[in-house]
Scaffold this motif. Sequence first.
Motif, PDB file in Angstrom:
ATOM      1  N   PHE A   1      41.671 118.413  31.451  1.00  0.00           N
ATOM      2  CA  PHE A   1      40.483 117.657  31.844  1.00  0.00           C
ATOM      3  C   PHE A   1      40.816 116.181  32.021  1.00  0.00           C
ATOM      4  O   PHE A   1      41.634 115.615  31.304  1.00  0.00           O
ATOM      5  N   ARG A   2      40.134 115.577  33.000  1.00  0.00           N
ATOM      6  CA  ARG A   2      40.242 114.142  33.228  1.00  0.00           C
ATOM      7  C   ARG A   2      38.869 113.632  33.659  1.00  0.00           C
ATOM      8  O   ARG A   2      38.322 114.087  34.666  1.00  0.00           O
ATOM      9  N   ASP A   3      38.334 112.728  32.878  1.00  0.00           N
ATOM     10  CA  ASP A   3      37.027 112.138  33.186  1.00  0.00           C
ATOM     11  C   ASP A   3      35.957 113.207  33.412  1.00  0.00           C
ATOM     12  O   ASP A   3      35.107 113.078  34.294  1.00  0.00           O
ATOM     13  N   GLY A   4      36.025 114.279  32.631  1.00  0.00           N
ATOM     14  CA  GLY A   4      35.023 115.330  32.735  1.00  0.00           C
ATOM     15  C   GLY A   4      35.292 116.369  33.804  1.00  0.00           C
ATOM     16  O   GLY A   4      34.561 117.363  33.906  1.00  0.00           O
ATOM     17  N   TRP A   5      36.327 116.177  34.608  1.00  0.00           N
ATOM     18  CA  TRP A   5      36.685 117.140  35.653  1.00  0.00           C
ATOM     19  C   TRP A   5      37.764 118.092  35.139  1.00  0.00           C
ATOM     20  O   TRP A   5      38.733 117.660  34.508  1.00  0.00           O
ATOM     21  N   PHE A   6      37.624 119.382  35.446  1.00  0.00           N
ATOM     22  CA  PHE A   6      38.706 120.320  35.167  1.00  0.00           C
ATOM     23  C   PHE A   6      39.707 120.252  36.303  1.00  0.00           C
ATOM     24  O   PHE A   6      39.351 120.367  37.487  1.00  0.00           O
ATOM     25  N   ARG A   7      40.968 120.074  35.952  1.00  0.00           N
ATOM     26  CA  ARG A   7      42.043 119.950  36.943  1.00  0.00           C
ATOM     27  C   ARG A   7      42.653 121.332  37.193  1.00  0.00           C
ATOM     28  O   ARG A   7      43.256 121.919  36.298  1.00  0.00           O
ATOM     29  N   THR A   8      42.517 121.834  38.404  1.00  0.00           N
ATOM     30  CA  THR A   8      42.970 123.190  38.696  1.00  0.00           C
ATOM     31  C   THR A   8      44.480 123.308  38.825  1.00  0.00           C
ATOM     32  O   THR A   8      45.029 124.391  38.665  1.00  0.00           O
ATOM     33  N   GLY A   9      45.156 122.199  39.173  1.00  0.00           N
ATOM     34  CA  GLY A   9      46.579 122.286  39.469  1.00  0.00           C
ATOM     35  C   GLY A   9      46.852 122.742  40.889  1.00  0.00           C
ATOM     36  O   GLY A   9      48.008 122.812  41.310  1.00  0.00           O
ATOM     37  N   ASP A  10      45.798 123.052  41.649  1.00  0.00           N
ATOM     38  CA  ASP A  10      45.937 123.425  43.052  1.00  0.00           C
ATOM     39  C   ASP A  10      45.799 122.190  43.925  1.00  0.00           C
ATOM     40  O   ASP A  10      45.089 121.232  43.586  1.00  0.00           O
ATOM     41  N   LEU A  11      46.459 122.244  45.061  1.00  0.00           N
ATOM     42  CA  LEU A  11      46.362 121.165  46.042  1.00  0.00           C
ATOM     43  C   LEU A  11      45.517 121.635  47.217  1.00  0.00           C
ATOM     44  O   LEU A  11      45.533 122.823  47.575  1.00  0.00           O
ATOM     45  N   GLY A  12      44.791 120.713  47.828  1.00  0.00           N
ATOM     46  CA  GLY A  12      43.977 121.115  48.959  1.00  0.00           C
ATOM     47  C   GLY A  12      43.376 119.939  49.692  1.00  0.00           C
ATOM     48  O   GLY A  12      43.609 118.772  49.359  1.00  0.00           O
ATOM     49  N   VAL A  13      42.586 120.295  50.701  1.00  0.00           N
ATOM     50  CA  VAL A  13      41.956 119.326  51.589  1.00  0.00           C
ATOM     51  C   VAL A  13      40.489 119.701  51.727  1.00  0.00           C
ATOM     52  O   VAL A  13      40.153 120.886  51.849  1.00  0.00           O
ATOM     53  N   MET A  14      39.605 118.713  51.744  1.00  0.00           N
ATOM     54  CA  MET A  14      38.195 118.931  52.056  1.00  0.00           C
ATOM     55  C   MET A  14      37.928 118.352  53.447  1.00  0.00           C
ATOM     56  O   MET A  14      38.350 117.221  53.738  1.00  0.00           O
ATOM     57  N   ASP A  15      37.248 119.124  54.295  1.00  0.00           N
ATOM     58  CA  ASP A  15      36.928 118.569  55.609  1.00  0.00           C
ATOM     59  C   ASP A  15      35.597 117.827  55.560  1.00  0.00           C
ATOM     60  O   ASP A  15      34.924 117.774  54.524  1.00  0.00           O
ATOM     61  N   SER A  16      35.199 117.243  56.679  1.00  0.00           N
ATOM     62  CA  SER A  16      33.995 116.414  56.699  1.00  0.00           C
ATOM     63  C   SER A  16      32.721 117.220  56.517  1.00  0.00           C
ATOM     64  O   SER A  16      31.662 116.657  56.211  1.00  0.00           O
ATOM     65  N   ASP A  17      32.803 118.552  56.696  1.00  0.00           N
ATOM     66  CA  ASP A  17      31.634 119.409  56.495  1.00  0.00           C
ATOM     67  C   ASP A  17      31.548 119.969  55.077  1.00  0.00           C
ATOM     68  O   ASP A  17      30.633 120.732  54.761  1.00  0.00           O
ATOM     69  N   GLY A  18      32.518 119.641  54.239  1.00  0.00           N
ATOM     70  CA  GLY A  18      32.497 120.108  52.864  1.00  0.00           C
ATOM     71  C   GLY A  18      33.206 121.425  52.636  1.00  0.00           C
ATOM     72  O   GLY A  18      33.068 122.028  51.561  1.00  0.00           O
ATOM     73  N   TYR A  19      33.981 121.899  53.624  1.00  0.00           N
ATOM     74  CA  TYR A  19      34.764 123.128  53.455  1.00  0.00           C
ATOM     75  C   TYR A  19      36.135 122.770  52.887  1.00  0.00           C
ATOM     76  O   TYR A  19      36.745 121.766  53.275  1.00  0.00           O
ATOM     77  N   LEU A  20      36.599 123.626  51.985  1.00  0.00           N
ATOM     78  CA  LEU A  20      37.839 123.375  51.257  1.00  0.00           C
ATOM     79  C   LEU A  20      38.969 124.225  51.827  1.00  0.00           C
ATOM     80  O   LEU A  20      38.770 125.384  52.205  1.00  0.00           O
ATOM     81  N   TYR A  21      40.173 123.642  51.836  1.00  0.00           N
ATOM     82  CA  TYR A  21      41.376 124.335  52.305  1.00  0.00           C
ATOM     83  C   TYR A  21      42.437 124.185  51.217  1.00  0.00           C
ATOM     84  O   TYR A  21      42.853 123.062  50.905  1.00  0.00           O
ATOM     85  N   VAL A  22      42.839 125.294  50.618  1.00  0.00           N
ATOM     86  CA  VAL A  22      43.856 125.254  49.567  1.00  0.00           C
ATOM     87  C   VAL A  22      45.228 125.286  50.238  1.00  0.00           C
ATOM     88  O   VAL A  22      45.527 126.217  51.001  1.00  0.00           O
ATOM     89  N   THR A  23      46.041 124.297  49.965  1.00  0.00           N
ATOM     90  CA  THR A  23      47.360 124.238  50.579  1.00  0.00           C
ATOM     91  C   THR A  23      48.457 124.752  49.661  1.00  0.00           C
ATOM     92  O   THR A  23      49.585 124.948  50.105  1.00  0.00           O
ATOM     93  N   GLY A  24      48.143 124.983  48.394  1.00  0.00           N
ATOM     94  CA  GLY A  24      49.143 125.563  47.491  1.00  0.00           C
ATOM     95  C   GLY A  24      49.003 125.024  46.077  1.00  0.00           C
ATOM     96  O   GLY A  24      48.192 124.145  45.799  1.00  0.00           O
ATOM     97  N   ARG A  25      49.802 125.596  45.180  1.00  0.00           N
ATOM     98  CA  ARG A  25      49.871 125.092  43.816  1.00  0.00           C
ATOM     99  C   ARG A  25      50.729 123.841  43.793  1.00  0.00           C
ATOM    100  O   ARG A  25      51.743 123.749  44.509  1.00  0.00           O
TER     101      ARG A  25
END
Length: 533
Positions: A392-416
Amino acid sequence: MTATARRAANLAEILSQTARRLPDGTAVVHGATRWTWRELDRRVDALAAEFTRRGVGKGDVVMLDSPNHPEFVQAMFATWRIGAVLAPVNSRLHDDDVAVIAGVCRPSVMIGHASTTSHVDAVAAAHGLRGGVLWIDDRDADGDAVADVPEATDAPARVATWEGDPAWYFFTSGTSGTPKAAILTHDQLGFVVNNHLADLMPTTDSHHASLVVAPLSHGAGVHMLPQVARGAATILPSSVSLDPEEVWGLVESEGVTNMFTVPTILKVLVDHPAVNRHDHTSLRYVIYAGAPMYTPDQERARALLGEVLVQYYGLAEVTGNITVLPSADHGRPVPYGLSAGTCGYPRTGMLVSVQDETGAEVPAGEIGELCVAGPAVFAGYLDNPKANADAFRDGWFRTGDLGVMDSDGYLYVTGRSSDMYISGGSNIHPRDIEEKILTHDAIDEVAVLGVPDPKWGEVGVAVCVRTAGGAVTAEELTAWLGERMARYKLPRHVLFWDALPKSGYGKIVKRTIRDELAGQGWGPYAAALQVVS
């Protein structure tokens, strides 16, 4: 203001409520066995009373170690009915692994199966079981069978359940070291039940049926809970291992409307000729999670089954509740030059943030670590303060996954983050390369990893499985791939194996691949060849 303790709905209540409302409806089907909700509820009472006779009560741990079976479902709800904590393990684990898990959660009683006798012996020898052992699906066991537990004369008294009370110790597979027990609470799982119904299968009711094709000890067990809440039947195949012919036969004969699976299992099912021999038009939601599903596999499944795929992205620690990709959003255009499609938008009531190494949110289109907050996030790891501090950091759970959010709010996981490797100073994300390789007609499966290299720091190794009849050499595949991606991303080595190692939940296990490569001599100075065929 002083916080006031609040009651929470015990998970066993969803069964009690459904049994009162739909007593004669079908609850569980397994071969010739067909239990009604009334019968399942009575059996749960009986096993709960047996636990009490053995001195097992609120806060104690029941370890459940069996293949899928109606008595597995019975044991889950009996555990919760007395306020105990469920600790299910994958029945395909090694004895030592189960003993280590028992050392983390310290079970009072164990529910075993004839196929897991060595697990039971290992746990009993290492830690003892003061409440003893009960056996699933075995009246001839050297001990007590769940099926022989006498019917309870009186319903067990309701156990007071409070917010924060643990219900399930959900063990994470992890990448190294001792497995961690994610604490899932009754109130948190209550949110998950509602969220699954809202986001994954919103029309589910007592006329529906759910087919289980993954172990109930993991995500499939969580997926079963909303079925119980809505009175939908749970169908358990008779075969212990995946049998596509049986699966598609059950879809047709039981009118199955939804099933939870993982990409590797779904690929096996849609690649099997049985899919064309049985009517599967009853399916409304084929839900897959647990790992990315590569675009070619998605497209084949959609072509065969219709627009019924629903993807969710999640981890044990967030109980699957990070994003959802409904069927209508499959095939969404991929932005920013990414190779993989979206895993959807944030689940109802959940927050997702893409952050840099300092915890600052990055702009749309930039890669960062995926962080999550909301009611589905677990309560923490059992007796592991360091892991909690790291997670946890500042109340957020850190998944350890990497990704991108687009301008519409859709998430793209690029890998661990742990999968990424650095070659010649450039960050390489294996998922991008794997997606490209899988578009080759001769490749059925692939895993790309970074290995040490004295010149470049790390270089990529692509471990491939050819399709049946597929004929491609390492040189040919490298040349083909070189026409489709930047040269610095090309794997320096291409290997062909007969199969890739998978976990009991159907995920490709890169840790095992890495260990096998190391055993074959792939160390810091093993990068002499450009390709290996």
